[in-house]
Design a protein around this motif. Structure first.
Motif, PDB file in Angstrom:
ATOM      1  N   ASN A   8      -5.426   4.530  -2.999  1.00 20.52           N
ATOM      2  CA  ASN A   8      -4.846   3.183  -2.480  1.00 20.52           C
ATOM      3  C   ASN A   8      -4.098   2.849  -3.673  1.00 20.52           C
ATOM      4  N   ALA A   9      -3.277   1.870  -3.249  1.00 17.23           N
ATOM      5  CA  ALA A   9      -2.212   1.227  -4.470  1.00 17.23           C
ATOM      6  C   ALA A   9      -3.030   0.560  -5.338  1.00 17.23           C
ATOM      7  N   ASP A  10      -4.210  -0.047  -5.230  1.00 24.72           N
ATOM      8  CA  ASP A  10      -4.967  -0.704  -6.177  1.00 24.72           C
ATOM      9  C   ASP A  10      -5.425   0.431  -7.160  1.00 24.72           C
ATOM     10  N   GLU A  11      -6.057   1.417  -6.635  1.00 26.12           N
ATOM     11  CA  GLU A  11      -6.596   2.535  -7.389  1.00 26.12           C
ATOM     12  C   GLU A  11      -5.462   3.352  -8.280  1.00 26.12           C
ATOM     13  N   ARG A  12      -3.965   3.477  -7.642  1.00 24.95           N
ATOM     14  CA  ARG A  12      -3.098   4.059  -8.348  1.00 24.95           C
ATOM     15  C   ARG A  12      -2.517   3.023  -9.521  1.00 24.95           C
ATOM     16  N   ALA A  13      -2.546   1.847  -9.091  1.00 22.18           N
ATOM     17  CA  ALA A  13      -2.218   1.080 -10.318  1.00 22.18           C
ATOM     18  C   ALA A  13      -3.364   1.010 -11.469  1.00 22.18           C
ATOM     19  N   ALA A  14      -4.518   0.965 -11.130  1.00 22.01           N
ATOM     20  CA  ALA A  14      -5.698   0.991 -12.031  1.00 22.01           C
ATOM     21  C   ALA A  14      -5.443   2.146 -12.994  1.00 22.01           C
ATOM     22  N   ALA A  15      -5.071   3.413 -12.293  1.00 29.90           N
ATOM     23  CA  ALA A  15      -4.961   4.861 -13.098  1.00 29.90           C
ATOM     24  C   ALA A  15      -3.776   4.560 -13.886  1.00 29.90           C
ATOM     25  N   ALA A  16      -2.626   3.850 -13.497  1.00 34.18           N
ATOM     26  CA  ALA A  16      -1.400   3.525 -14.346  1.00 34.18           C
ATOM     27  C   ALA A  16      -1.651   2.990 -15.455  1.00 34.18           C
ATOM     28  N   ALA A  17      -2.804   1.862 -15.319  1.00 36.54           N
ATOM     29  CA  ALA A  17      -3.071   0.844 -16.279  1.00 36.54           C
ATOM     30  C   ALA A  17      -3.846   1.618 -17.372  1.00 36.54           C
ATOM     31  N   GLU A  18      -4.556   2.322 -16.951  1.00 37.75           N
ATOM     32  CA  GLU A  18      -5.380   3.443 -17.916  1.00 37.75           C
ATOM     33  C   GLU A  18      -4.319   4.178 -18.830  1.00 37.75           C
ATOM     34  N   LEU A  19      -3.448   4.587 -18.409  1.00 40.73           N
ATOM     35  CA  LEU A  19      -2.296   5.761 -18.800  1.00 40.73           C
ATOM     36  C   LEU A  19      -1.534   4.605 -19.949  1.00 40.73           C
ATOM     37  N   ALA A  20      -1.199   3.515 -19.454  1.00 43.69           N
ATOM     38  CA  ALA A  20      -0.620   2.633 -20.364  1.00 43.69           C
ATOM     39  C   ALA A  20      -1.244   2.149 -21.565  1.00 43.69           C
ATOM     40  N   ARG A  21      -2.547   2.084 -21.325  1.00 45.73           N
ATOM     41  CA  ARG A  21      -3.353   1.693 -22.521  1.00 45.73           C
ATOM     42  C   ARG A  21      -3.667   2.850 -23.680  1.00 45.73           C
ATOM     43  N   ALA A  22      -3.679   4.138 -22.856  1.00 43.41           N
ATOM     44  CA  ALA A  22      -3.927   5.271 -23.683  1.00 43.41           C
ATOM     45  C   ALA A  22      -2.839   5.630 -24.482  1.00 43.41           C
ATOM     46  N   ILE A  23      -1.404   5.340 -24.105  1.00 42.48           N
ATOM     47  CA  ILE A  23      -0.423   5.986 -24.904  1.00 42.48           C
ATOM     48  C   ILE A  23       0.617   4.811 -25.214  1.00 42.48           C
ATOM     49  N   ASN A  24      -0.086   3.458 -25.044  1.00 40.47           N
ATOM     50  CA  ASN A  24       1.060   2.357 -25.606  1.00 40.47           C
ATOM     51  C   ASN A  24       2.188   2.313 -24.694  1.00 40.47           C
ATOM     52  N   ALA A  25       2.103   2.354 -23.559  1.00 39.29           N
ATOM     53  CA  ALA A  25       3.316   2.249 -22.729  1.00 39.29           C
ATOM     54  C   ALA A  25       3.322   0.882 -22.210  1.00 39.29           C
ATOM     55  N   HIS A  26       4.562   0.423 -22.272  1.00 39.64           N
ATOM     56  CA  HIS A  26       4.801  -1.147 -21.449  1.00 39.64           C
ATOM     57  C   HIS A  26       5.067  -1.054 -20.020  1.00 39.64           C
ATOM     58  N   LEU A  27       5.611   0.161 -19.585  1.00 37.21           N
ATOM     59  CA  LEU A  27       5.888   0.280 -18.090  1.00 37.21           C
ATOM     60  C   LEU A  27       5.540   1.729 -17.879  1.00 37.21           C
ATOM     61  N   VAL A  28       4.897   2.027 -16.807  1.00 34.84           N
ATOM     62  CA  VAL A  28       4.818   3.414 -16.192  1.00 34.84           C
ATOM     63  C   VAL A  28       5.136   3.692 -14.919  1.00 34.84           C
ATOM     64  N   VAL A  29       6.110   4.639 -14.512  1.00 38.08           N
ATOM     65  CA  VAL A  29       6.585   4.913 -13.475  1.00 38.08           C
ATOM     66  C   VAL A  29       5.960   6.135 -12.710  1.00 38.08           C
ATOM     67  N   TYR A  30       5.614   5.918 -11.387  1.00 39.05           N
ATOM     68  CA  TYR A  30       4.841   7.043 -10.894  1.00 39.05           C
ATOM     69  C   TYR A  30       5.131   6.979  -9.452  1.00 39.05           C
ATOM     70  N   GLY A  31       5.022   8.224  -8.750  1.00 39.93           N
ATOM     71  CA  GLY A  31       5.390   8.107  -7.185  1.00 39.93           C
ATOM     72  C   GLY A  31       4.486   8.883  -6.540  1.00 39.93           C
ATOM     73  N   TYR A  32       4.627   8.963  -4.975  1.00 37.51           N
ATOM     74  CA  TYR A  32       4.064   9.785  -4.460  1.00 37.51           C
ATOM     75  C   TYR A  32       4.790  10.369  -3.005  1.00 37.51           C
ATOM     76  N   LEU A  33       4.608  11.300  -2.453  1.00 38.65           N
ATOM     77  CA  LEU A  33       5.289  11.834  -1.155  1.00 38.65           C
ATOM     78  C   LEU A  33       4.200  11.714  -0.035  1.00 38.65           C
ATOM     79  N   THR A  34       4.806  11.241   0.928  1.00 41.86           N
ATOM     80  CA  THR A  34       3.951  11.243   2.052  1.00 41.86           C
ATOM     81  C   THR A  34       4.463  12.121   3.060  1.00 41.86           C
ATOM     82  N   PRO A  35       3.870  13.203   3.618  1.00 39.31           N
ATOM     83  CA  PRO A  35       4.392  14.152   4.494  1.00 39.31           C
ATOM     84  C   PRO A  35       4.794  13.444   5.896  1.00 39.31           C
TER      85      PRO A  35
END
Length: 826
Positions: free
Chosen positions: A476-503
């Motif tokens: 869900n959106a909260d879980e994806r945002a949490a995963a993006a936050a982990e990536l941001a902390r891991a690589i010192n990113a201020h902004l993470v751009v991500y996305g998903y396709l819905t069939p």
């Protein structure tokens, strides 16, 4: 050397009360707990003079040893007084009877006492400095919410040594410094217990490269350290390629060291490496590194002579290799200096700060020889395993260690886009999604290159899209945002751009999202952090050529617009991060002109929202209100804009002086609460837990203002209702934020809860319930203390430190403590 077991005498020193005394507590000991109040022996000016005299005595060879004893004796009598002294004496007797030692774990929570050299504690009854015995080691202990690390280490202990001698700093004899350490540990190296590797370079890039290799167990630094009073932080002086000094602050150094999971200890053989600020007990390099995850740091309070350094290093590493806890090893090394240098006081120069509860940094596992009969069995089994290992080696790409951090002023990571499984909500890999993410990245990179030198600060943006920016997963959106936050902390990113396709039927819908890190704004206290949709979903045909964007003109054009949007938004956020709010606003206004193809119906509410934020920071309340209303007109369901609009009216309410006018039904305060309730409802409907917590925190603060206004107007029932609802909203926010690492907003929620209880204490007292008033005041104090504790755990966040803790939580804590004393007077 027999293994030594140490029991804890855990003693805490709290901030001074209104009477000038410091509360002390024996939190844990072999003989129970106790509390007392410490009357510190010296006023601030007198203490400064005594510390200067002590430092001179240490540096001059200790001619004033008797003065050091008097100093330490007065410290001892002040710290261990009343019931705390009784529990200490009983604890010494208890451990002596069992053949154990007693570790003094000092939790110095009084910032003005953090720089006191407690290592000179002297028991006048026994005539001994406690720190000179491994049976009574002294450590500065930091209790931090960090997980346990694996202790098992296969010998030898691996030391990474670094000498940094910038040409524009006082000269260092690099060869001598290296030889000194090598001489100290030579017997341990010969025995195979220790292995020393010297870093060839002197810069942070060299250290970063070494940290990606390893494994290392100890980092030993020789060089220059200092305390920067302007930044209130410790710095090390490394060197650039030309040999000039490059200051590295504690936060940056922590970032270099903390990701190396086997690193357990840093030894900083640099003057002032342990020196801190009277305002922040986490400002020193040593404490800062422990905060960032190192279990222990050994640093120097004063300069140390060559002979003392050799004696200390030899004994210290020998005791560690023999299996002593680090605090006991430090005491053994102090003892070596005292015995070798006679009357010298240099044994007090080292300072140990740690967070490991028992001083054990390693479980040194010696290799065991297998019985002879087992060897044949192992060999046969190895033949069966070899083929499996070969297959695994072909299937699994070797890891190159933790991903390197991004180093730009503003860092953007573009992750791979994935495909949502309609049945489970899980995000899976998708060739089409990967192609779309690559095209978006290429477009953003081209936009940046084209604009370099034309718009301010564009050259300070760093982009990344590679193996270190993998698919962002989550159901869900909260879980994806949490995963993006982990990536941001891991690589010192201020902004993470991500996305998903819905069939879909004949096409897939591609939704592009953003995650904004807490560090992406120097003026924001949580309202911007989190996930956002970058416009509406794009339609991608089920089958298209993923190798060439030119073969898919419609898709390419849509992604090109998203790339341009990203460029302008991130440029404005870069300017915002660097404190140029007027420049950020100008950029966002220019973006509106440049992005003519961006329709209001296609997610443009985000642009208007960012404009409103900048106008609010610049105190243009009318302009902020207009921009935020445009945002809600473009998307009436945009919860963040509703919450921010409430913030505009709350600021207006704060500017009002008359409580009756503030409580009017059409006044700004009523509008603020209405807008924040609306934002909360929108976030909850959308299932956006983080934004709901933002809204609940803002609403709690507005309700707190309403509570006090009602109280001042003599409307006790209304005040009681407002404060109780404020407390409930803050509790709801805390329930969500407690599991996140967004400390700024968490501190705001604790502040809101404290203010609600503080208001309730007056309402309850006015109703004649003195016990209830004391209970509410006590709850307020606990909430304010929780807020302040977050600053200790996130000392490098200046926004949190200055705008929440220093400006709000600390003064409110003092007011609540004074109020409690007033209520306790019969």
């Amino acid at each position: 050397m027999d293994l030594l077991h140490l029991r804890d005498f855990d003693i805490e020193i709290g901030p001074a009360g209104a009477d000038g005394r410091y509360p002390t507590a024996a939190l844990n000991s072999p003989s129970g707990q106790a509390r007392a109040a410490m009357t510190f022996p010296w006023a601030a000016a007198d203490l400064e003079a005594r510390l200067a005299a002590l430092e001179n005595a240490v540096l001059d060879g200790g001619a004033a040893a008797q003065d050091a004893q008097r100093f330490g004796s007065q410290l001892f009598d002040a710290l261990l007084a009343g019931e705390v002294r009784t529990v200490y004496d009983r604890s010494r007797q208890a451990v002596a009877a069992s053949g154990e030692g007693l570790r003094l774990k000092l939790r110095v929570n009084a910032p003005d006492l953090a720089t006191v050299p407690w290592e000179f504690l002297f028991d006048p009854r026994a005539g001994e400095f406690l720190a000179l015995s491994r049976l009574t080691p002294i450590v500065r202990y930091l209790e931090l919410p960090l997980g346990e690390q694996t202790l098992a280490v296969k010998p030898p202990l691996r030391i990474l040594g670094m000498v940094a001698g910038p040409t524009d700093a006082p000269a260092l004899d690099v060869a001598r410094e290296k030889a000194r350490l090598e001489q100290a540990i030579q017997p341990l190296q010969a025995a195979g217990k220790v292995e020393l590797t010297w870093l060839e370079g002197q810069g942070w890039r060299d250290l970063q490269a070494a940290m990606q290799a390893g494994p290392w167990h100890i980092f030993h630094f020789v060089g220059h350290a200092a305390f920067d009073p302007r930044e209130e932080a410790g710095i090390l002086l490394l060197a650039d390629d030309a040999g000039r000094a490059t200051p590295v602050n504690v936060s940056q150094l922590g970032g270099l060291l903390s990701d190396h999971r086997t690193l357990r200890l840093a030894v900083l053989n640099a003057c002032e490496g342990a020196k801190g600020s009277e305002q922040s007990r986490f400002s020193s390099i040593a404490a800062g590194l422990v905060r960032r995850g190192l279990p222990a740091v050994l640093a120097m309070q004063y300069e140390i002579s060559d002979r003392a350094a050799i004696e200390f290093t030899t004994s210290f590493y020998g005791a560690l290799a023999a299996g002593l806890p680090i605090d006991a090893a430090t005491s053994e090394a102090r003892k070596a200096i005292d015995l070798a240098l006679g009357s010298s006081l240099e044994w007090g120069t080292p300072l140990l700060i740690m967070r490991t509860p028992d001083g054990v940094l390693w479980d040194v596992r010696q290799q065991r020889r297998l019985p002879a009969l087992a060897i044949a069995g192992v060999a046969a089994a190895a033949l069966l395993v070899v083929s499996l290992l070969v297959w695994i080696a072909l299937q699994v790409r070797p890891s190159s260690g933790p991903p390197p951090p991004m180093l730009g002023e503003f860092n953007i990571a573009v992750a791979d886009f994935g495909l949502i499984d309609p049945a489970t909500g899980a995000v899976n890999e998708s060739p089409a999604g990967q192609a779309a993410s690559r095209w978006l990245f290429d477009g953003l990179q081209s936009e940046l290159q084209a604009r370099a030198g034309q718009v301010p600060l564009a050259e300070k943006i760093e982009l990344r899209h590679d193996a270190t920016t993998p698919l962002i997963r989550g159901a869900n959106a909260d879980e994806r945002a949490a995963a993006a936050a982990e990536l941001a902390r891991a690589i010192n990113a201020h902004l993470v751009v991500y996305g998903y396709l819905t069939p879909g039927g004949n096409a897939n819908d591609l939704q592009i999202e953003l995650y904004v890190s807490p560090q992406a704004s120097a003026d924001e206290l949580g309202g911007l952090v989190g996930g956002y949709a970058l416009g509406n979903a794009l339609r991608l045909p089920l089958n298209f050529d993923t190798s060439d964007p030119r073969a898919n003109i419609t898709i390419s054009n849509q992604l090109a617009l998203r790339s341009r949007i990203l460029f302008w938004l991130t440029l404005a956020l870069t300017q915002d991060l660097l404190g140029a709010n007027d420049q950020a606003l100008a950029t966002l206004q220019q973006a509106e002109q440049e992005l003519q193809g961006w329709q209001d119906s296609d997610g443009k509410e985000l642009l208007y929202y960012l404009q409103g934020r900048e106008l609010l920071f610049l105190d243009d309340l009318d302009g902020a209100q207009e921009a935020l209303q445009r945002s809600l007109a473009a998307n009436p369901d945009f919860a963040r804009a509703a919450v921010a609009l409430g913030g505009v009216d709350l600021k207006r309410a704060h500017q009002m002086q008359d409580d009756a006018a503030r409580l009017a039904p059409d006044a700004p305060l009523a509008r603020a609460i209405e807008a924040q309730r609306r934002g909360l409802a929108l976030a909850e409907t959308a299932g956006d837990g983080y934004t709901a917590a933002v809204a609940a925190t803002a609403l709690a603060q507005s309700l707190g203002v309403r509570c006090i206004a009602h109280f001042n107007a003599g409307q006790l029932a209304e005040a009681d209702a407002a404060c109780n609802e404020a407390a409930q909203q803050a509790n709801d926010a805390l329930a969500v934020l407690g599991a996140t690492q967004e400390q700024r907003l968490l501190a705001q929620a604790w502040l809101a809860q404290g203010l609600a209880h503080y208001g309730l204490n007056f309402v309850t007292a006015a109703a004649g319930d003195a016990a209830g008033a004391r209970a509410e005041t006590t709850a307020a104090i606990a909430a304010f203390e929780q807020c302040i504790t977050l600053g200790d755990a996130t000392f490098f966040d200046q926004v949190l430190a200055e705008k929440v803790i220093a400006a709000a939580c600390q003064p409110n804590l003092q007011a609540a403590q004074a109020r409690l004393e007033q209520l306790e007077v019969p």
